[in-house]
Design a protein around this motif. Sequence first.
Motif, PDB file in Angstrom:
ATOM      1  N   MET A   1       0.691  -1.072  -0.113  1.00  0.00           N
ATOM      2  CA  MET A   1      -0.007  -0.150  -0.010  1.00  0.00           C
ATOM      3  C   MET A   1       0.649   1.171   0.099  1.00  0.00           C
ATOM      4  N   ASN A   2       2.094   1.124  -0.092  1.00  0.00           N
ATOM      5  CA  ASN A   2       2.991   2.210   0.036  1.00  0.00           C
ATOM      6  C   ASN A   2       3.342   2.916  -1.333  1.00  0.00           C
ATOM      7  N   PHE A   3       2.483   3.216  -1.984  1.00  0.00           N
ATOM      8  CA  PHE A   3       2.404   3.846  -3.319  1.00  0.00           C
ATOM      9  C   PHE A   3       3.617   4.839  -3.519  1.00  0.00           C
ATOM     10  N   LEU A   4       3.815   5.808  -2.721  1.00  0.00           N
ATOM     11  CA  LEU A   4       4.900   6.726  -2.998  1.00  0.00           C
ATOM     12  C   LEU A   4       6.068   6.134  -2.940  1.00  0.00           C
ATOM     13  N   ALA A   5       6.286   5.360  -1.853  1.00  0.00           N
ATOM     14  CA  ALA A   5       7.708   4.891  -1.818  1.00  0.00           C
ATOM     15  C   ALA A   5       8.029   4.010  -2.938  1.00  0.00           C
ATOM     16  N   HIS A   6       7.006   3.342  -3.527  1.00  0.00           N
ATOM     17  CA  HIS A   6       7.294   2.488  -4.777  1.00  0.00           C
ATOM     18  C   HIS A   6       7.684   3.386  -6.045  1.00  0.00           C
ATOM     19  N   ALA A   7       6.976   4.405  -6.204  1.00  0.00           N
ATOM     20  CA  ALA A   7       7.101   5.333  -7.115  1.00  0.00           C
ATOM     21  C   ALA A   7       8.672   5.801  -6.949  1.00  0.00           C
ATOM     22  N   PHE A   8       8.872   6.413  -5.878  1.00  0.00           N
ATOM     23  CA  PHE A   8      10.279   6.950  -5.532  1.00  0.00           C
ATOM     24  C   PHE A   8      11.217   6.068  -5.655  1.00  0.00           C
ATOM     25  N   LEU A   9      11.131   4.668  -5.223  1.00  0.00           N
ATOM     26  CA  LEU A   9      12.253   3.831  -5.574  1.00  0.00           C
ATOM     27  C   LEU A   9      12.520   3.361  -6.928  1.00  0.00           C
ATOM     28  N   ALA A  10      11.444   3.832  -7.766  1.00  0.00           N
ATOM     29  CA  ALA A  10      11.584   2.918  -9.251  1.00  0.00           C
ATOM     30  C   ALA A  10      12.553   3.794 -10.081  1.00  0.00           C
ATOM     31  N   ASP A  11      13.119   4.939  -9.392  1.00  0.00           N
ATOM     32  CA  ASP A  11      14.322   5.430 -10.011  1.00  0.00           C
ATOM     33  C   ASP A  11      13.896   6.246 -11.323  1.00  0.00           C
ATOM     34  N   GLU A  12      12.686   6.919 -11.206  1.00  0.00           N
ATOM     35  CA  GLU A  12      12.338   7.981 -12.407  1.00  0.00           C
ATOM     36  C   GLU A  12      12.058   7.272 -13.587  1.00  0.00           C
ATOM     37  N   ALA A  13      12.119   5.734 -13.777  1.00  0.00           N
ATOM     38  CA  ALA A  13      11.837   5.289 -15.091  1.00  0.00           C
ATOM     39  C   ALA A  13      10.126   5.067 -15.244  1.00  0.00           C
TER      40      ALA A  13
ATOM     41  N   GLY B   1       4.196   0.642 -12.958  1.00  0.00           N
ATOM     42  CA  GLY B   1       4.257  -0.897 -12.319  1.00  0.00           C
ATOM     43  C   GLY B   1       4.246  -0.801 -10.991  1.00  0.00           C
ATOM     44  N   GLY B   2       5.184  -0.142 -10.326  1.00  0.00           N
ATOM     45  CA  GLY B   2       5.366  -0.161  -8.939  1.00  0.00           C
ATOM     46  C   GLY B   2       4.135   0.324  -8.038  1.00  0.00           C
ATOM     47  N   VAL B   3       3.328   1.284  -8.699  1.00  0.00           N
ATOM     48  CA  VAL B   3       2.320   1.713  -7.957  1.00  0.00           C
ATOM     49  C   VAL B   3       1.154   0.946  -8.136  1.00  0.00           C
ATOM     50  N   ILE B   4       0.847   0.266  -9.259  1.00  0.00           N
ATOM     51  CA  ILE B   4      -0.191  -0.830  -9.579  1.00  0.00           C
ATOM     52  C   ILE B   4       0.047  -2.191  -9.059  1.00  0.00           C
ATOM     53  N   GLY B   5       1.253  -2.418  -8.464  1.00  0.00           N
ATOM     54  CA  GLY B   5       1.602  -3.688  -7.966  1.00  0.00           C
ATOM     55  C   GLY B   5       0.576  -4.517  -7.310  1.00  0.00           C
ATOM     56  N   ASP B   6      -0.143  -3.694  -6.285  1.00  0.00           N
ATOM     57  CA  ASP B   6      -1.006  -4.512  -5.451  1.00  0.00           C
ATOM     58  C   ASP B   6      -2.260  -5.059  -6.152  1.00  0.00           C
ATOM     59  N   TRP B   7      -2.844  -4.523  -7.430  1.00  0.00           N
ATOM     60  CA  TRP B   7      -3.570  -4.720  -8.150  1.00  0.00           C
ATOM     61  C   TRP B   7      -3.503  -6.128  -9.072  1.00  0.00           C
ATOM     62  N   ILE B   8      -2.122  -6.403  -9.192  1.00  0.00           N
ATOM     63  CA  ILE B   8      -1.673  -7.434  -9.918  1.00  0.00           C
ATOM     64  C   ILE B   8      -1.342  -8.918  -9.359  1.00  0.00           C
ATOM     65  N   LYS B   9      -2.081  -9.726  -9.668  1.00  0.00           N
ATOM     66  CA  LYS B   9      -1.947 -11.213  -9.131  1.00  0.00           C
ATOM     67  C   LYS B   9      -1.402 -12.284 -10.133  1.00  0.00           C
ATOM     68  N   GLY B  10      -0.799 -13.166  -9.657  1.00  0.00           N
ATOM     69  CA  GLY B  10      -0.537 -14.054 -10.558  1.00  0.00           C
ATOM     70  C   GLY B  10       0.802 -14.009 -11.037  1.00  0.00           C
ATOM     71  N   PRO B  11       1.095 -14.922 -12.030  1.00  0.00           N
ATOM     72  CA  PRO B  11       2.476 -14.769 -12.620  1.00  0.00           C
ATOM     73  C   PRO B  11       2.630 -13.790 -13.660  1.00  0.00           C
TER      74      PRO B  11
ATOM     75  N   LEU C   1       0.233  -1.393   7.861  1.00  0.00           N
ATOM     76  CA  LEU C   1       0.174  -0.014   8.677  1.00  0.00           C
ATOM     77  C   LEU C   1       1.608   0.620   8.494  1.00  0.00           C
ATOM     78  N   VAL C   2       2.817  -0.146   8.488  1.00  0.00           N
ATOM     79  CA  VAL C   2       4.067   0.143   8.456  1.00  0.00           C
ATOM     80  C   VAL C   2       4.309   0.887   6.999  1.00  0.00           C
ATOM     81  N   ASP C   3       3.773   0.055   5.897  1.00  0.00           N
ATOM     82  CA  ASP C   3       3.867   0.384   4.627  1.00  0.00           C
ATOM     83  C   ASP C   3       3.107   1.954   4.432  1.00  0.00           C
ATOM     84  N   ILE C   4       2.069   2.281   5.209  1.00  0.00           N
ATOM     85  CA  ILE C   4       1.578   3.659   5.162  1.00  0.00           C
ATOM     86  C   ILE C   4       2.199   4.627   5.926  1.00  0.00           C
ATOM     87  N   PHE C   5       2.677   4.147   7.001  1.00  0.00           N
ATOM     88  CA  PHE C   5       3.352   5.153   7.829  1.00  0.00           C
ATOM     89  C   PHE C   5       4.837   5.521   7.161  1.00  0.00           C
TER      90      PHE C   5
END
Length: 199
Positions: free
Chosen positions: A1-13, A19-29, A76-80
């Motif tokens: 759920m830490n959308f901002l951190a995933h965007a930040f860590l994606a290194d501006e690509a 892909g980092g922001v939508i990751g929680d909605w993607i299931k399976g291989p 909760l830690v993700d969101i904090f």
Amino acid sequence: MNFLAHAFLADEAPALMVGGVIGDWIKGPLPGALPIDLSRGVALHRAIDMFAETHPAFQSSRTRMSPGRRRYAGVLVDIFYDHLLARDWAARHDVALDTYCAKVYGAIAVRLDELPESARPAMTLMAREDWLLSYSELAGIADVLERMSRRARQPNPLAGGEQEFLADPAGFADDFRAWLPDAQHFVRQWLASAGNARS
């Protein structure tokens, strides 16, 4: 759920960011139905999540939760951590937070039709309500937790979960400061590893 951190860590690509922001909605291989570049972003999201769960600072944050919310400690830690990243954004990034958030929303909008239908309403709402910017204020975190609590299928203690942060803000901040540079180093290694380097 830490959308901002995933965007930040994606290194501006942009593709990795989306892909980092939508990751929680993607299931399976992977790649599944996703384009390859977006699937790499989801793969990075999953790798970061696995890294976080085993990191000593993240684990320390989990133990700061009261017994009644410990089952939901990871969420909760993700969101904090997103709150701490947004709150102290100026120390982490040269671009103003509102400008950066607009960039993230724009990158998602360009690829919206390529995302699973299940993710599109949330991504549209994220931009409309400016979720990422709202994380800079504790009230924004409280609102996120309230919404999550209402959407859950079973009764849960997520609403009011910001009180866990307020009980030990310095402790969570110390954990986050220890975690973030290690997460950045992990992402650099992941991107440089065979099969993950940018084309």
